[in-house]
Design a protein around this motif. Structure first.
Motif, PDB file in Angstrom:
ATOM      1  N   UNK A 180       0.795  -1.231   0.000  1.00 40.07           N
ATOM      2  CA  UNK A 180       0.000   0.000   0.000  1.00 40.07           C
ATOM      3  C   UNK A 180       0.832   1.288   0.000  1.00 40.07           C
ATOM      4  N   UNK A 181       2.144   1.163  -0.179  1.00 34.90           N
ATOM      5  CA  UNK A 181       3.015   2.342  -0.214  1.00 34.90           C
ATOM      6  C   UNK A 181       3.570   2.506  -1.628  1.00 34.90           C
ATOM      7  N   UNK A 182       3.278   3.628  -2.247  1.00 30.53           N
ATOM      8  CA  UNK A 182       3.630   3.852  -3.652  1.00 30.53           C
ATOM      9  C   UNK A 182       4.864   4.744  -3.762  1.00 30.53           C
ATOM     10  N   UNK A 183       5.780   4.354  -4.631  1.00 26.00           N
ATOM     11  CA  UNK A 183       6.963   5.157  -4.942  1.00 26.00           C
ATOM     12  C   UNK A 183       6.878   5.566  -6.410  1.00 26.00           C
ATOM     13  N   UNK A 184       6.990   6.856  -6.669  1.00 26.30           N
ATOM     14  CA  UNK A 184       6.929   7.391  -8.031  1.00 26.30           C
ATOM     15  C   UNK A 184       8.311   7.878  -8.447  1.00 26.30           C
ATOM     16  N   UNK A 185       8.756   7.449  -9.615  1.00 22.89           N
ATOM     17  CA  UNK A 185      10.055   7.863 -10.134  1.00 22.89           C
ATOM     18  C   UNK A 185       9.915   8.230 -11.608  1.00 22.89           C
ATOM     19  N   UNK A 195       1.787  17.060  -9.983  1.00 21.96           N
ATOM     20  CA  UNK A 195       0.610  16.934  -9.118  1.00 21.96           C
ATOM     21  C   UNK A 195      -0.385  15.927  -9.691  1.00 21.96           C
ATOM     22  N   UNK A 196      -0.524  15.901 -11.023  1.00 14.42           N
ATOM     23  CA  UNK A 196      -1.454  14.956 -11.648  1.00 14.42           C
ATOM     24  C   UNK A 196      -1.021  13.514 -11.391  1.00 14.42           C
ATOM     25  N   UNK A 197       0.282  13.267 -11.441  1.00  7.87           N
ATOM     26  CA  UNK A 197       0.787  11.930 -11.178  1.00  7.87           C
ATOM     27  C   UNK A 197       0.555  11.544  -9.721  1.00  7.87           C
ATOM     28  N   UNK A 198       0.829  12.475  -8.804  1.00  8.99           N
ATOM     29  CA  UNK A 198       0.594  12.217  -7.379  1.00  8.99           C
ATOM     30  C   UNK A 198      -0.883  11.920  -7.115  1.00  8.99           C
ATOM     31  N   UNK A 209       0.420   5.824   1.543  1.00  5.49           N
ATOM     32  CA  UNK A 209       1.483   6.820   1.434  1.00  5.49           C
ATOM     33  C   UNK A 209       2.013   6.844   0.008  1.00  5.49           C
ATOM     34  N   UNK A 210       2.472   8.025  -0.420  1.00  2.00           N
ATOM     35  CA  UNK A 210       3.055   8.194  -1.751  1.00  2.00           C
ATOM     36  C   UNK A 210       4.394   8.911  -1.590  1.00  2.00           C
ATOM     37  N   UNK A 211       5.461   8.266  -2.031  1.00  4.07           N
ATOM     38  CA  UNK A 211       6.782   8.867  -2.011  1.00  4.07           C
ATOM     39  C   UNK A 211       7.105   9.406  -3.406  1.00  4.07           C
ATOM     40  N   UNK A 212       7.204  10.714  -3.501  1.00  5.21           N
ATOM     41  CA  UNK A 212       7.402  11.371  -4.790  1.00  5.21           C
ATOM     42  C   UNK A 212       8.882  11.588  -5.050  1.00  5.21           C
ATOM     43  N   UNK A 213       9.442  10.805  -5.963  1.00  7.88           N
ATOM     44  CA  UNK A 213      10.830  10.979  -6.376  1.00  7.88           C
ATOM     45  C   UNK A 213      10.928  11.541  -7.788  1.00  7.88           C
ATOM     46  N   UNK A 214       9.843  12.094  -8.284  1.00 10.52           N
ATOM     47  CA  UNK A 214       9.801  12.654  -9.633  1.00 10.52           C
ATOM     48  C   UNK A 214      10.679  13.888  -9.725  1.00 10.52           C
ATOM     49  N   UNK A 215      11.284  14.079 -10.872  1.00 12.57           N
ATOM     50  CA  UNK A 215      12.068  15.280 -11.128  1.00 12.57           C
ATOM     51  C   UNK A 215      11.441  16.033 -12.296  1.00 12.57           C
ATOM     52  N   UNK A 216      11.639  17.334 -12.293  1.00 14.86           N
ATOM     53  CA  UNK A 216      11.114  18.178 -13.361  1.00 14.86           C
ATOM     54  C   UNK A 216      12.183  18.410 -14.399  1.00 14.86           C
ATOM     55  N   UNK A 217      11.878  18.081 -15.632  1.00 16.16           N
ATOM     56  CA  UNK A 217      12.882  18.164 -16.709  1.00 16.16           C
ATOM     57  C   UNK A 217      13.216  19.614 -17.013  1.00 16.16           C
TER      58      UNK A 217
END
Length: 217
Positions: A180-185, A195-198, A209-217
């Motif tokens: 149940x814990x999501x990691x986004x990369x 924000x849309x991805x989150x 829980x959502x761990x946001x590891x996304x970077x902005x290009x």
């Protein structure tokens, strides 16, 4: 775009937005990382100022140290602020009744409790942001645990990302830990896409829980 050009774009955006007074906000830029300092007259203005900076193309990260300084005559006693906060939470249908607790100290509001969905959690914080006298909000509300299938959660999130026109789903990696814990990369083009991805991740049933590891290009 150079750091000086990006800084000027941010200053122009702060001056352009009528929802807050950006006169006392300082801006520094180093390799697309923006540092904000200074002060505003309310917590709502602070949130609006940060959102304005996020709209500017080229901003990859933000470090903010903006203070909230209410005029002396507008300061609100903690007990009065706590009552207002409790009342507005009780009035909001998006926040289940008697699920959120409020603690106020020197104008800083801490929210605790447990709710079913993240939108309940964010709705509660959004309610408090609007109140006069709030200097800041710490959101410690948790999501109720539930037994879910990790592969099902991952599949639902990936399907949701593909439905979003503004999201390049192939550039996003979704990992589910402990069921149940999501990691986004991966990489996104801007803050709105992030924000849309989150939001897509939080919308999957069972996610706590959502761990946001996304970077902005």
């Amino acid at each position: 775009m150079t750091d000086s050009e990006l800084r000027q774009d941010i200053i122009d955006e702060l001056e352009f937005d009528p929802s807050f007074d950006g006169e006392h906000i300082g801006v520094a830029v180093d390799k697309n990382v923006v540092s904000l300092s200074g002060h505003v007259n309310s917590y709502a203005q602070k949130v609006a100022a940060i959102a304005a900076v996020q709209r500017v193309k080229g901003v990859h990260a933000i470090a903010e140290n903006i203070e909230v300084r209410y005029p002396f005559q507008k300061q609100t006693a903690d007990d009065q602020l706590a009552k207002r906060a409790t009342d507005i939470l009780n009035w909001d249908d998006l926040v289940p009744k008697d699920t959120v607790n409020v603690l106020v100290q020197d104008g800083w509001v801490t929210l605790t409790g447990r709710v079913e969905w993240n939108y309940n959690r964010t709705a509660a914080e959004d309610d408090i942001r609007k109140l006069s006298g709030v200097r800041g909000v710490t959101n410690k509300i948790t999501i109720k645990q539930s037994d879910v299938d990790a592969s099902s959660v991952k599949g639902k999130i990936e399907s949701a990302l593909k439905r979003h026109a503004e999201v390049e789903a192939k550039a996003i990696r979704v990992t589910v830990k402990d069921g149940n814990k999501v990691v986004l990369e991966g990489k996104v083009d801007n803050w709105d896409e992030r924000r849309a991805v989150e939001n897509a991740a939080w919308s999957a049933p069972g996610v706590v829980s959502v761990e946001d590891r996304l970077t902005i290009a």
